[in-house]
Design a protein around this motif. Structure first.
Motif, PDB file in Angstrom:
ATOM      1  N   TRP A  40       1.084  -1.287  -0.003  1.00 40.29           N
ATOM      2  CA  TRP A  40      -0.090  -0.049  -0.050  1.00 40.29           C
ATOM      3  C   TRP A  40       0.914   1.345   0.083  1.00 40.29           C
ATOM      4  CZ3 TRP A  40      -1.764   2.702   4.810  1.00 40.29           C
ATOM      5  CH2 TRP A  40      -2.453   3.775   4.476  1.00 40.29           C
ATOM      6  N   ARG A  41       1.851   1.287   0.801  1.00 45.41           N
ATOM      7  CA  ARG A  41       2.740   2.421   0.966  1.00 45.41           C
ATOM      8  C   ARG A  41       4.279   2.317   0.314  1.00 45.41           C
ATOM      9  NH1 ARG A  41      -0.061   6.428   1.579  1.00 45.41           N
ATOM     10  NH2 ARG A  41       1.581   7.804   2.418  1.00 45.41           N
ATOM     11  N   TRP A  42       4.203   1.517  -0.685  1.00 42.85           N
ATOM     12  CA  TRP A  42       5.695   1.319  -1.031  1.00 42.85           C
ATOM     13  C   TRP A  42       6.347   2.673  -1.683  1.00 42.85           C
ATOM     14  CZ3 TRP A  42       9.518  -1.932  -1.017  1.00 42.85           C
ATOM     15  CH2 TRP A  42      10.486  -1.735  -1.759  1.00 42.85           C
ATOM     16  N   SER A  43       5.644   3.366  -2.477  1.00 42.44           N
ATOM     17  CA  SER A  43       6.404   4.394  -3.052  1.00 42.44           C
ATOM     18  C   SER A  43       6.716   5.500  -1.894  1.00 42.44           C
ATOM     19  CB  SER A  43       5.535   5.167  -4.235  1.00 42.44           C
ATOM     20  OG  SER A  43       5.472   4.372  -5.225  1.00 42.44           O
ATOM     21  N   PRO A  44       5.826   6.000  -1.339  1.00 43.37           N
ATOM     22  CA  PRO A  44       6.260   6.923  -0.039  1.00 43.37           C
ATOM     23  C   PRO A  44       7.236   6.297   0.993  1.00 43.37           C
ATOM     24  CG  PRO A  44       3.885   6.659  -0.227  1.00 43.37           C
ATOM     25  CD  PRO A  44       4.216   5.454  -1.056  1.00 43.37           C
ATOM     26  N   LEU A  45       7.158   5.225   1.360  1.00 46.28           N
ATOM     27  CA  LEU A  45       8.229   4.548   1.935  1.00 46.28           C
ATOM     28  C   LEU A  45       9.575   4.484   1.503  1.00 46.28           C
ATOM     29  CD1 LEU A  45       6.231   1.668   3.560  1.00 46.28           C
ATOM     30  CD2 LEU A  45       6.867   3.615   4.773  1.00 46.28           C
ATOM     31  N   LEU A  46       9.548   4.229   0.145  1.00 44.48           N
ATOM     32  CA  LEU A  46      10.896   4.348  -0.575  1.00 44.48           C
ATOM     33  C   LEU A  46      11.551   5.968  -0.685  1.00 44.48           C
ATOM     34  CD1 LEU A  46      13.018   2.609  -2.116  1.00 44.48           C
ATOM     35  CD2 LEU A  46      11.563   2.717  -4.233  1.00 44.48           C
ATOM     36  N   ASP A  53      13.270  15.249   1.676  1.00 42.57           N
ATOM     37  CA  ASP A  53      13.027  16.462   0.725  1.00 42.57           C
ATOM     38  C   ASP A  53      12.320  15.960  -0.430  1.00 42.57           C
ATOM     39  OD1 ASP A  53      14.134  18.113   2.680  1.00 42.57           O
ATOM     40  OD2 ASP A  53      15.957  18.239   1.843  1.00 42.57           O
ATOM     41  N   LEU A  54      12.942  14.840  -1.064  1.00 46.45           N
ATOM     42  CA  LEU A  54      12.236  14.319  -2.311  1.00 46.45           C
ATOM     43  C   LEU A  54      10.574  13.858  -2.101  1.00 46.45           C
ATOM     44  CD1 LEU A  54      12.605  13.730  -5.199  1.00 46.45           C
ATOM     45  CD2 LEU A  54      13.461  11.421  -4.493  1.00 46.45           C
ATOM     46  N   ALA A  55      10.620  13.342  -0.811  1.00 48.90           N
ATOM     47  CA  ALA A  55       9.242  12.749  -0.300  1.00 48.90           C
ATOM     48  C   ALA A  55       8.478  13.936  -0.227  1.00 48.90           C
ATOM     49  CB  ALA A  55       9.358  11.876   0.929  1.00 48.90           C
ATOM     50  N   SER A  56       8.928  15.030   0.247  1.00 50.45           N
ATOM     51  CA  SER A  56       7.825  16.306   0.573  1.00 50.45           C
ATOM     52  C   SER A  56       7.541  16.892  -0.658  1.00 50.45           C
ATOM     53  CB  SER A  56       8.861  17.336   1.347  1.00 50.45           C
ATOM     54  OG  SER A  56       8.635  16.680   2.750  1.00 50.45           O
ATOM     55  N   ALA A  57       8.300  16.848  -1.744  1.00 50.46           N
ATOM     56  CA  ALA A  57       8.270  17.400  -2.865  1.00 50.46           C
ATOM     57  C   ALA A  57       7.289  16.839  -3.674  1.00 50.46           C
ATOM     58  CB  ALA A  57       9.627  17.748  -3.840  1.00 50.46           C
ATOM     59  N   ASN A  58       7.165  15.349  -3.281  1.00 49.44           N
ATOM     60  CA  ASN A  58       6.066  14.587  -4.182  1.00 49.44           C
ATOM     61  C   ASN A  58       4.862  14.467  -3.413  1.00 49.44           C
ATOM     62  OD1 ASN A  58       7.452  13.522  -6.583  1.00 49.44           O
ATOM     63  ND2 ASN A  58       8.727  12.433  -5.173  1.00 49.44           N
ATOM     64  N   GLY A  59       4.600  15.159  -2.359  1.00 46.64           N
ATOM     65  CA  GLY A  59       3.324  15.342  -1.504  1.00 46.64           C
ATOM     66  C   GLY A  59       3.211  14.563  -0.267  1.00 46.64           C
ATOM     67  N   PHE A  60       4.279  13.707   0.181  1.00 42.36           N
ATOM     68  CA  PHE A  60       4.078  12.750   1.151  1.00 42.36           C
ATOM     69  C   PHE A  60       4.669  13.493   2.284  1.00 42.36           C
ATOM     70  CE2 PHE A  60       5.003  10.124  -2.541  1.00 42.36           C
ATOM     71  CZ  PHE A  60       3.454   9.554  -2.784  1.00 42.36           C
ATOM     72  N   ASN A  61       4.042  12.988   3.628  1.00 40.01           N
ATOM     73  CA  ASN A  61       4.580  13.753   4.892  1.00 40.01           C
ATOM     74  C   ASN A  61       5.682  12.663   5.305  1.00 40.01           C
ATOM     75  OD1 ASN A  61       4.929  14.339   7.285  1.00 40.01           O
ATOM     76  ND2 ASN A  61       2.621  14.533   7.971  1.00 40.01           N
ATOM     77  N   PRO A  62       7.045  13.116   5.287  1.00 42.15           N
ATOM     78  CA  PRO A  62       8.250  12.570   5.879  1.00 42.15           C
ATOM     79  C   PRO A  62       7.936  11.990   7.143  1.00 42.15           C
ATOM     80  CG  PRO A  62       8.973  14.153   4.713  1.00 42.15           C
ATOM     81  CD  PRO A  62       7.154  14.510   4.789  1.00 42.15           C
ATOM     82  N   LYS A  63       7.406  12.557   7.944  1.00 43.31           N
ATOM     83  CA  LYS A  63       7.419  12.171   9.491  1.00 43.31           C
ATOM     84  C   LYS A  63       6.183  11.142   9.541  1.00 43.31           C
ATOM     85  CE  LYS A  63       8.750  16.429  11.753  1.00 43.31           C
ATOM     86  NZ  LYS A  63       9.814  16.052  12.305  1.00 43.31           N
ATOM     87  N   ARG A  64       5.124  11.382   8.848  1.00 43.92           N
ATOM     88  CA  ARG A  64       4.045  10.153   8.912  1.00 43.92           C
ATOM     89  C   ARG A  64       4.602   8.956   8.504  1.00 43.92           C
ATOM     90  NH1 ARG A  64      -0.846  11.371   5.419  1.00 43.92           N
ATOM     91  NH2 ARG A  64       0.570  10.408   3.805  1.00 43.92           N
TER      92      ARG A  64
END
Length: 165
Positions: A40-46, A53-64
């Protein structure tokens, strides 16, 4: 304390032979939960593991996503303690992934190969523990270490062939 018997060696080294039917249900439930979570969460976790910073730029919350990864890791550790023990669970988390690293070129391939190495290590470790009359948890980790050494040798051979060409 009188009347209480706790086998500390079983928690440190693990005892797969002491796993009950309820423990097996818990292990299968934990495995299904972790596999579902990873799918379910492969892309954000990766992305979070590579670059926050890349995760934030893609709209994912890094802390979550870091929290989700921490929860997944804690479930794996809690389930694995009964089988391989506290001291060896870290080895079983690291060694298959390290062995898969030199055998794959993508994170997805690495995850699949690491899973296969973990499964084969468990099966072969269990069989070798039975044949050699050794503790099961350490036997599983020793087999995983053999896979790691084999992957290192394979990686060195591949690199040597690339250098010659």
């Amino acid at each position: 304390i009188s009347g209480i018997r706790i086998d500390l060696m079983a928690y440190l080294i693990g005892d797969i032979l002491a796993v009950s039917h309820m423990d097996l249900l818990l292990i299968w439930f934990g495995a299904a939960l972790i596999i579902s979570l990873i799918i379910w969460r492969w892309s954000p976790l990766l992305l979070v593991t590579l670059n926050e910073d890349l995760a934030s730029a893609n709209g994912f919350n890094p802390k979550r996503e870091s929290f989700v990864l921490t929860i997944a890791l804690s479930i794996v550790v809690a389930v694995g303690i009964k089988v391989v023990g506290v001291l060896l669970i870290v080895s079983m988390l690291i060694i298959p992934a390290a062995a898969a690293r030199s055998l794959s070129s993508t994170p997805e391939g690495m995850a699949i190969i690491a899973s296969l190495i973990g499964i084969l290590s468990a099966i072969l470790g269990f069989n070798s523990a039975y044949i050699l009359d050794t503790p099961t948890g350490p036997s599983i980790v020793c087999i995983a270490s053999i896979f790691f050494l084999g992957s290192l040798l394979f990686g060195m051979l591949i690199n040597r062939n690339h250098e010659k060409n």
